[in-house]
Write an enzyme that holds these catalytic residues in place. Sequence first.
Site, PDB file in Angstrom:
ATOM      1  N   TYR A  80       0.883  -1.314  -0.031  1.00 11.76           N
ATOM      2  CA  TYR A  80       0.052   0.035   0.036  1.00 11.76           C
ATOM      3  C   TYR A  80       0.910   1.148  -0.057  1.00 11.76           C
ATOM      4  O   TYR A  80       1.856   1.037   0.283  1.00 11.76           O
ATOM      5  CB  TYR A  80      -1.069  -0.220   1.141  1.00 11.76           C
ATOM      6  N   ASN A 115      -5.640  -4.644  -6.851  1.00 10.18           N
ATOM      7  CA  ASN A 115      -5.884  -3.503  -7.690  1.00 10.18           C
ATOM      8  C   ASN A 115      -4.693  -2.285  -7.262  1.00 10.18           C
ATOM      9  O   ASN A 115      -4.362  -1.568  -7.924  1.00 10.18           O
ATOM     10  CB  ASN A 115      -7.027  -2.950  -7.716  1.00 10.18           C
ATOM     11  N   HIS A 218     -16.755  -3.574  -0.485  1.00  6.65           N
ATOM     12  CA  HIS A 218     -16.912  -3.813  -2.113  1.00  6.65           C
ATOM     13  C   HIS A 218     -18.055  -4.604  -2.588  1.00  6.65           C
ATOM     14  O   HIS A 218     -18.645  -4.463  -3.828  1.00  6.65           O
ATOM     15  CB  HIS A 218     -15.374  -4.210  -2.563  1.00  6.65           C
ATOM     16  N   HIS A 244      -9.361  -8.201  -0.792  1.00  9.15           N
ATOM     17  CA  HIS A 244     -10.070  -6.946  -1.583  1.00  9.15           C
ATOM     18  C   HIS A 244     -11.007  -6.292  -0.429  1.00  9.15           C
ATOM     19  O   HIS A 244     -10.709  -4.976   0.021  1.00  9.15           O
ATOM     20  CB  HIS A 244     -10.725  -7.374  -2.791  1.00  9.15           C
ATOM     21  N   HIS A 246     -11.425  -5.852   3.299  1.00 10.14           N
ATOM     22  CA  HIS A 246     -10.666  -5.758   4.234  1.00 10.14           C
ATOM     23  C   HIS A 246     -11.503  -6.251   5.535  1.00 10.14           C
ATOM     24  O   HIS A 246     -11.771  -5.772   6.609  1.00 10.14           O
ATOM     25  CB  HIS A 246     -10.057  -4.281   4.716  1.00 10.14           C
TER      26      HIS A 246
END
Length: 326
Positions: A80, A115, A218, A244, A246
């Site tokens: 990240y 991503n 998401h 994806h 968390h």
Amino acid sequence: MSISFLLTLFITSSLSSLSAYAQLLRFSHSSKHDASLSFLMLGDWGRRGAFNQSQVAFQMGKVGERLDIDFVVSTGDNFYDNGLISEHDNAFAESFTKIYTAESLQKQWYSVLGNHDYRGDAEAQLSPVLREMDSRWLCLRSFIVDSELVDIFFVDTTPFVEKYFTEPQKHKYDWGGIGPQKPDVGNVIKDLELAPKESRAQWRGVVGHHTIRSVGHHGDTQELVEKLLPILQANNIDFYMNGHDHCLEHISDTESPIQFLTSGAGSKAWSGDLQQMNRRGLNFFYDGQGFMSVQLTQTHATIEFYDVFGNVLHTLASSKQPHSFM
């Protein structure tokens, strides 16, 4: 063949021209002498130890020792906020090598891209240079890990998602090394249609970064629901494992035996971010940090979810009769 030998073969070829098993590179990873296999899984983790990443790593080391794990799986978003700058980015050591230091975690790590990884130099994570820095690291776009007991199909799901191409907002995605979106995704789909049909493994799992079914932030990834899920259902896939979102969660498919397993809580979690979808198949949801373990034998699978203190929050136990192939 040993992992190191297969890596040597891979390094001498082009990253974009993978050897033929379908079109997916295959890595053999032997089961234990008693024909069992165990591994840990986490996702969405690389924050230089912050947001409880170091504490999760500590508990992974303890569980890994107890289970005598064979390898570790990363479900993506490895670094990240925007992947690695290059293959020489010190974030690799500060978020990986210096964090997962337990002796039990000095095993092969099989990783896919997320991503956030595509927002940096995506190919840096695929580079042999990183494997020279830390031999545990193996990250490719799509590939197979074969232990005879289980075939695990690793899928690069980020190129499936249309909005990263059409509505990237302020983000810049690194699409170098892959072709145009539709042909690239089409080739991956063809590989996934072919490879499971050749599998003789007792268990079959698929690892991707993005969710197929989720009650988290998401939610479902519609492109995977439309393009990937029918292939999984048609090929007797036991588990789809992703990051994806968390969180940690377990959802049962309402139309097939597939279990959707989210392990995306390797560092920063999203407290209280829960949607109303997929409630009929929901077995477990946890919005704190943690990870997951998988233990397999010929007849039994045991999957456990752990929090940042090492507590077991949820267990999935599954069984099946050994396959008989003519």
